[in-house]
Design an enzyme around this catalytic site. Structure first.
Site, PDB file in Angstrom:
ATOM      1  N   MET A   1       1.028  -1.388   0.041  1.00 43.13           N
ATOM      2  CA  MET A   1      -0.105  -0.062   0.076  1.00 43.13           C
ATOM      3  C   MET A   1       0.973   1.132   0.056  1.00 43.13           C
ATOM      4  SD  MET A   1      -2.931  -1.502   0.067  1.00 43.13           S
ATOM      5  CE  MET A   1      -3.949  -0.161   0.402  1.00 43.13           C
ATOM      6  N   HIS A   2       0.731   2.029  -0.983  1.00 42.69           N
ATOM      7  CA  HIS A   2       1.595   3.304  -1.062  1.00 42.69           C
ATOM      8  C   HIS A   2       0.781   4.685  -1.582  1.00 42.69           C
ATOM      9  CE1 HIS A   2       2.025   2.084  -5.042  1.00 42.69           C
ATOM     10  NE2 HIS A   2       2.604   3.093  -5.573  1.00 42.69           N
ATOM     11  N   ARG A   3      -0.479   4.231  -2.078  1.00 41.97           N
ATOM     12  CA  ARG A   3      -1.163   5.596  -3.071  1.00 41.97           C
ATOM     13  C   ARG A   3      -1.505   6.544  -1.806  1.00 41.97           C
ATOM     14  NH1 ARG A   3      -0.766   5.192  -8.416  1.00 41.97           N
ATOM     15  NH2 ARG A   3      -0.707   3.073  -9.072  1.00 41.97           N
TER      16      ARG A   3
END
Length: 373
Positions: free
Chosen positions: A210-212
């Site tokens: 997860m990085h957005r």
């Protein structure tokens, strides 16, 4: 700036972030086989060795001719630094064509600089659209396609998107997906057993990335996400290599405050795909991982309201989910795939058209014809 001796080359590849390296490797190899002179400019947008240098080693990419060392920053500051460094490089090299990849800030910066210097641009992964202009990547990919003389398209819907935006049909070429070339070429290297042993992972686990910004930048949203991830860890062990973006917020929200959560540092390409291949399911907000899980046959739940890769839904294993749907959907996947193994999933996976491991040679053919005109 880390610079080797300048070598004039008609083809300059601009790479800035982890996904770019995976896409570029088969293109560079195919152009080398075609006898092309090339140079590689690494912008340093991803500057952690685990996010960049390790990929050059593992994928057999040539040492970059230049590393601009731009590093992180706001979109404006980073893009400005990229443009300044790239203008100097392009002016000194006078390339016949600049090849850019994907949708990161390095991509749009290189396209803008090249266009203003009247240097042709070729865009690998053209035509992808999420139709969500709140995503920085959507802005980057739309503008890059408008500036590109050669649009190299990975899936059929991209041709239609470009036509709807007024891109002349002769600029668009359906070539397939070079990221899948890299995946298929390295299939024997993805040793899930070794990755499990080295990182102390259980036999059955869910993998998350997860990085957005929409998922990790706001502390309250990151905390909500962590609660959902803990809910998944109640069902099965959760393995999460934590991207530098979002690490602070996720850890502050107590990501590792659950015995079933295995927090890892970013992994190299072969270790990461080895972990993906052995996962019971993948949770992500990444674009490229939607594609890789499609080929590997691994169920993928994408925590986003949209995707620029709808073919991974129609021809693959991907499904879009909300935060609220995440835990129930993981439960369904775990129940449905309890007896499946990685080999069976791979053999039974659906393949989008031209995702066959030969996109690199097709791209090289288009590029060589273009610079020969």
């Amino acid at each position: 700036m880390n610079r080797r001796e300048i070598v004039l080359a008609p083809i300059v590849h601009v790479l800035g972030a982890r996904p770019n390296f995976v896409k570029a490797a088969p293109v560079i190899r195919a152009l080398e086989a075609a006898g092309a002179e090339q140079a590689v400019v690494h912008t340093g947008q991803h500057y952690d060795a685990r996010m960049s240098e390790v990929f050059f080693d593992e994928l057999g990419l040539p040492e970059p001719d230049v590393n601009l060392g731009v590093g992180s920053g706001s979109h404006a500051a980073q893009t400005a630094a990229l443009m300044t460094g790239l203008e100097e490089e392009f002016t000194s090299r006078s390339p016949a064509v600049v090849i850019v990849y994907g949708d990161v800030n390095s991509t749009i910066a290189a396209a803008l600089v090249a266009a203003k210097l009247h240097i042709p641009v070729a865009h690998v992964e053209a035509g992808l659209r999420s139709f969500d202009m709140t995503m920085p990547e959507e802005v980057n990919r739309r503008l890059t396609d408008q500036l590109s003389d050669v649009c190299l398209v990975t899936s059929p819907e991209g041709i239609g998107h470009l036509a709807n935006e007024g891109v002349p049909v002769e600029r668009a070429h359906l070539v397939g997906n070079p990221m899948i070339d890299t995946l298929l070429a390295n299939l024997d290297s993805f040793d899930t057993g070794r990755v499990r042993a080295e990182h102390g992972l259980p036999d059955r686990y869910v993998l998350a990335t997860m990085h957005r910004p929409a998922n990790v930048d706001a502390p309250d949203t990151a905390a909500d996400l962590v609660r959902r991830l803990h809910g998944i860890a109640d069902l099965a062990d959760l393995v999460i290599p934590v991207h530098p973006r979002g690490r602070a917020n996720l850890m502050a929200a107590g990501l590792d405050d659950h015995d079933g959560v295995h927090v890892l540092e970013p992994l190299g390409y072969t270790d990461f795909i080895g972990a993906v291949r052995g996962a019971a399911a993948v949770i992500t907000d990444s674009g490229g991982l939607q594609e890789e899980t499609t080929i590997l046959g691994v169920p993928c739940l994408t925590v986003r309201p949209n995707t620029e890769r709808p073919i991974t839904i129609t021809h693959g294993t991907n499904r879009l989910v909300t935060f609220e749907e995440l835990v129930p959907q993981v439960r369904k996947v775990l129940e449905a795939t309890a007896d499946e193994d990685a080999a069976a999933r791979y053999e039974n996976a659906r393949r989008p058209p031209l995702w066959d491991g030969a996109a690199g040679p097709r791209i090289a053919e288009v590029i060589m014809e273009f610079i020969g005109d």
